[in-house]
Each structure stands twice: as C-alpha cells, then as structure tokens.
Scaffold this motif. Structure first.
Motif, short mmCIF file in Angstrom:
data_model
loop_
_atom_site.label_atom_id
_atom_site.label_comp_id
_atom_site.label_asym_id
_atom_site.label_seq_id
_atom_site.Cartn_x
_atom_site.Cartn_y
_atom_site.Cartn_z
N GLY A 16 33.24 42.09 36.37
CA GLY A 16 34.29 43.04 36.80
C GLY A 16 34.25 43.23 38.31
O GLY A 16 35.30 43.23 38.99
N ALA A 17 33.02 43.40 38.84
CA ALA A 17 32.87 43.60 40.29
C ALA A 17 33.37 42.38 41.05
O ALA A 17 34.06 42.50 42.07
CB ALA A 17 31.40 43.85 40.61
N LYS A 18 33.08 41.18 40.51
CA LYS A 18 33.50 39.94 41.18
C LYS A 18 35.03 39.82 41.17
O LYS A 18 35.66 39.46 42.18
CB LYS A 18 32.85 38.74 40.49
CG LYS A 18 33.02 37.43 41.26
CD LYS A 18 32.27 36.32 40.59
CE LYS A 18 32.81 34.96 40.99
NZ LYS A 18 32.66 34.64 42.38
N VAL A 19 35.63 40.14 40.02
CA VAL A 19 37.10 40.06 39.90
C VAL A 19 37.75 41.03 40.87
O VAL A 19 38.71 40.70 41.59
CB VAL A 19 37.54 40.36 38.44
CG1 VAL A 19 39.04 40.57 38.32
CG2 VAL A 19 37.09 39.22 37.52
N ASN A 20 37.18 42.27 40.92
CA ASN A 20 37.75 43.28 41.83
C ASN A 20 37.57 42.89 43.29
O ASN A 20 38.48 43.13 44.11
CB ASN A 20 37.08 44.64 41.57
CG ASN A 20 37.72 45.33 40.38
OD1 ASN A 20 38.93 45.49 40.31
ND2 ASN A 20 36.90 45.70 39.40
#
Lengths: 212, 264
Positions: free
Chosen positions: B84-88
C-alpha cells in the motif's frame, strides 16, 4: 542349671537389645515402632515376674495369660496403624472381649488360655500376611529389606506360626502321652528369641535410617 | 519313654521343616518384591520417556504452527501495508513532479520499500512449512546457505547423492540445520562454514564445520537453541556429535539421521 530355666533366661535376655534400641530412638520414632518398644518392655517384665513367681513356687499362668492378651493388643495396633480397616477393629474388639471372658470365666487365669492363644495367634498371622500383601501391592519402598515393619511382620509370622504349631502339638501329646513336656517350653523360648531378633532388626533398621 | 523321645524328634523335625519353609517364603517375598520394584521402575522410566517425547513433539508442533502463523501474518498484514505504501508513493510521484532532493528521497523511499517487501516475503517464506514442502530438504538447505553466503562468512554447500525429502521429519532436519547455521553465524567468529548432506542407504549424514573459535557449552548463550536441536534430534532418533574438526580449529557437528520415509 535346668535346661528349661537356662532357655528361659536366654529368652528373657534376648529382649535387652530391642529394649535398648527402642528406648534410644523412642522420642523420634513412629507410633508403630513405639508400640514395638512397649511390646519388648512388656515381654521382659512378664518374663521377670514369671521367673520370680517360679522361684517362689507360685503359678505363672495368670501373668502369662495376661501377657498373651497384652501382646495381642499391642501387635494389633502396630498392624492397624498400617492396614486401617474398620472391620479389623470390630474383630479385634470381639477377640479382646472373648480373651477377657476366657481369662475370667472359661479357662480361667490359673491355667494356660489355649483358646485365646490360638485365636489371637491366627488373627495376628493373618494381619502379618495382609500387611505383607499390601507391601507387595503398593511397592512402598525401593529396598524392602530396609523397611522396619517388614522385620516386625516376619517376626510375628515366625513366632505365632511356631507357637501355634507347638501348642497344638503339645495338646495332642498331653492327650496321648500324659506327662510333663518341658521341651515344648524350650522350643517356645527359642521362638521367642527369634521373634526378639526380628524385632531388634526392625528397630535397628529404623535407627539406622533415622541416623542418616 | 521311647515314644516320648520319638515325639520330641518329630516335633523338632516338623518344626525345623516349618521354619525353613517360612524362611524360604520370607526370602522369596524379598526377592519377588525387589523384582517387582525393578519392573515397576523400568515401566515408570518408560512412561516418563514416552511423556517427555510427547511433550517435545507437542512443543515442536506448536513452534511450527507459530512460525506458520507469524509467516502468514507478516505476509498478509505487513506485506499488504508495505505494498500500500509503495502504491501510494508511486501515486504521489505521478501526481507531483518531484525535483532534486525530493526526487532523491522518493528514490530512496522506493528502494527501502522494495527491500522491505522482499525481506517480509523472504521471512514469511522461510517461516512457512509450505515453502519447505515445495522445495524439499536439499533445496531448502542450499537456499539457506546461499542466503547467508558472502555476508561476513563464506558458506560452502556440498551434497552427496540427492533425494527429495519433504515430510515432517525432513522439516525437523531443516530446522536443525537452520539453528546450527544461525549459531555459527552468531557465535563462531568463523569466516568459512562447510555444510554437507550425505545420503547413505537408510541414513542421512548432515555435517557442519566452521573455522571459528570452537564450541563452548555455555548454557546462557547456546541454551535454548541447542536444547531445540537436541530435542529435534531425539525426535528423529538421530545421533548428534559436537566436537572439533580433525584438522583445523573450530566446531564440527555431525548428525546421523535414520531415513524412515517413503521415497518418491
């Protein structure tokens, strides 16, 4: 000295060692072995009184008969301490009542109370066997020969089986060959010495175990 | 008089026989008692051993379940959060034009996130027995050696003969090797570690030797890990030998494990 008297002396003296062992450890010993100490003291006292009565020409049966009852009472409580069965207590009370009645009214104090001797002897043999059976079932100690009560039970078995056989044979002899069978008393004294030996081993085992 | 004499003899003979029988009975009682006691003690020791074995089995199973749970949790929760952090972060980079130090920070962040995702995936994979089931013992040990090789220590893996062994017992062997390799890395101060699997008929020999400071049986340091190794070895009915290598200094650990498994 008469052989019978000699054996009577040795038999009386044989209680000295168990008495010493019993008294030395009396305060720190278990209730059953306290009773054994009392038994050897009672036995020695009865022997001394009997000897004095013999020397003064009196009848020794009143004392011997009382000792048979006293010995039965003490040994019963020794085994009862381990077996703890209510029905045994009931049988015990009945047997004591019978022994007293026999002493006072049936065979009376002045003759040997054979009935009391047989019945209490058989009962004590059964108690010793029951105790040994219980030992075998429960496996209470690792080295059984170090258990004081084993030697007490062995002493009881040897003494009462032997005396039962002797007294039965004595009665048979008196019936078929009337006379004075003094050798019976010599054999009885031998059995008493063996019994005291077993009691001494039991007390010694307890003393040794408590010393470590 | 003669009759009386023979009666006396009869009493003495019968009495003696009776006494001898009684003494024999008493001796027999003591012998039988001691025999029974010995048998009972043996039985009790067997019961204790059986109980201990069951406890160890349960403990090891519970350890394995716990590893599986932690592995799954890591993968599903922390792994998802990192994704999720990478996508964001990617969304932010696409939405705002990053320049100079901000771009550097974004690149650094992206790298850290990638590393974290890979690490979580690797740990989760290592912890899950499913991964082992797929790879089997030999491949898992090879992967383990490769994973640590070159990180302050050179690890050489050898295998003689090759079998695909992937049941519960094989997993226990892998856990032992995992623990021993980890111990060597943490405590041996070695720069070379040899790990070898030698498949023999009905037997697997696992050998680890390093050139470190040697094994010191220090309960405070090796206690739990070594205890685990010993218990697992016991469950496997394996023989374990810990000593010094024949030539150089260091530690040599040899395990002889009976292969009670169905060959595929």
């Amino acid at each position: 000295m008469d052989v019978t008297i000699l054996f009577a002396h040795i038999s009386s003296s044989s209680s000295i060692i168990p008495i010493i062992l019993g008294l030395v450890q009396y305060r720190r010993t278990t209730p059953d072995l306290k009773l054994i100490s009392w038994l050897v003291i009672t036995s020695a006292t009865a022997d001394v009184i009997s000897l004095m009565l013999i020397l003064n020409g009196f009848n020794t049966w009143p004392i011997a008969n009382i000792f048979v009852i006293g010995q039965f009472v003490l040994l019963f409580f020794v085994f009862d301490h381990h077996l703890k069965k209510q029905y045994l207590k009931t049988v015990f009370v009945i047997l004591v009542c019978f022994a007293l009645l026999n002493y006072l009214f049936i065979q009376t104090a002045n003759s040997f109370n054979t009935y009391t001797s047989y019945i209490t002897g058989i009962f004590l043999i059964l108690l010793a066997i029951a105790y040994l059976y219980r030992l075998m079932s429960n496996l209470v100690v690792e080295k059984i020969y170090n258990l004081p009560m084993l030697w007490i039970a062995f002493g009881t078995l040897v003494y009462f089986s032997g005396t039962l056989f002797l007294f039965l044979f004595n009665n048979y002899l008196i019936e078929h060959q009337p006379g004075n069978h003094q050798y019976m008393w010599i054999l009885h004294n031998v059995l008493n010495i063996i019994k005291n030996g077993f009691l001494a081993i039991g007390l010694w085992k307890n003393y040794k175990a408590a010393s470590y | 008089m003669e009759e009386l004499q023979s009666s006396i003899v009869l009493v003495i003979v019968l009495g003696t026989i009776g006494m001898l029988l009684l003494i024999a009975g008493m001796s027999l009682f003591i012998v039988l008692y001691q025999k029974r006691m010995l048998k009972e003690k043996k039985k009790q020791a067997e019961r204790e051993l059986e109980y201990q074995s069951q406890m160890i089995q349960m403990q090891l199973e519970s350890q394995e379940q716990e590893r599986k749970r932690i592995g799954a949790d890591l993968h599903d929760s922390l792994g998802s959060l990192l994704w999720g952090a990478k996508v964001n972060a990617s969304f932010l980079q696409r939405s705002i034009e990053l320049k100079n130090s901000a771009l550097d920070s974004y690149t650094e962040l992206n790298y850290i996130l990638d590393e974290s995702i890979n690490t979580v995936r690797r740990i989760a994979w290592d912890l899950t027995p499913d991964a082992f089931l797929y790879a089997g013992l030999s491949e898992s040990v090879r992967k383990l050696c490769n994973q640590f090789d070159g990180k302050g220590i050179k690890i050489v893996f050898n295998e003689e003969g090759a079998e695909h062994w992937n049941d519960d017992r094989a997993l226990q062997v892998f856990r032992i090797v995992q623990e021993l390799v980890s111990n060597s890395l943490k405590h041996s101060q070695a720069n070379l570690l040899h790990v070898s699997l030698s498949w023999q008929s009905g037997n697997l020999e696992v050998k680890l030797n390093d050139n470190g400071v040697g094994f010191k049986p220090d309960a405070g340091r090796n206690g739990v890990g070594l205890w685990n190794v010993e218990q697992r070895a016991r469950q496997l009915q394996a023989k374990i030998h810990i000593g010094n290598p024949p030539i150089c200094s260091g530690t040599e650990i040899v395990l002889q494990i009976p292969l009670h498994h169905d060959k595929e």
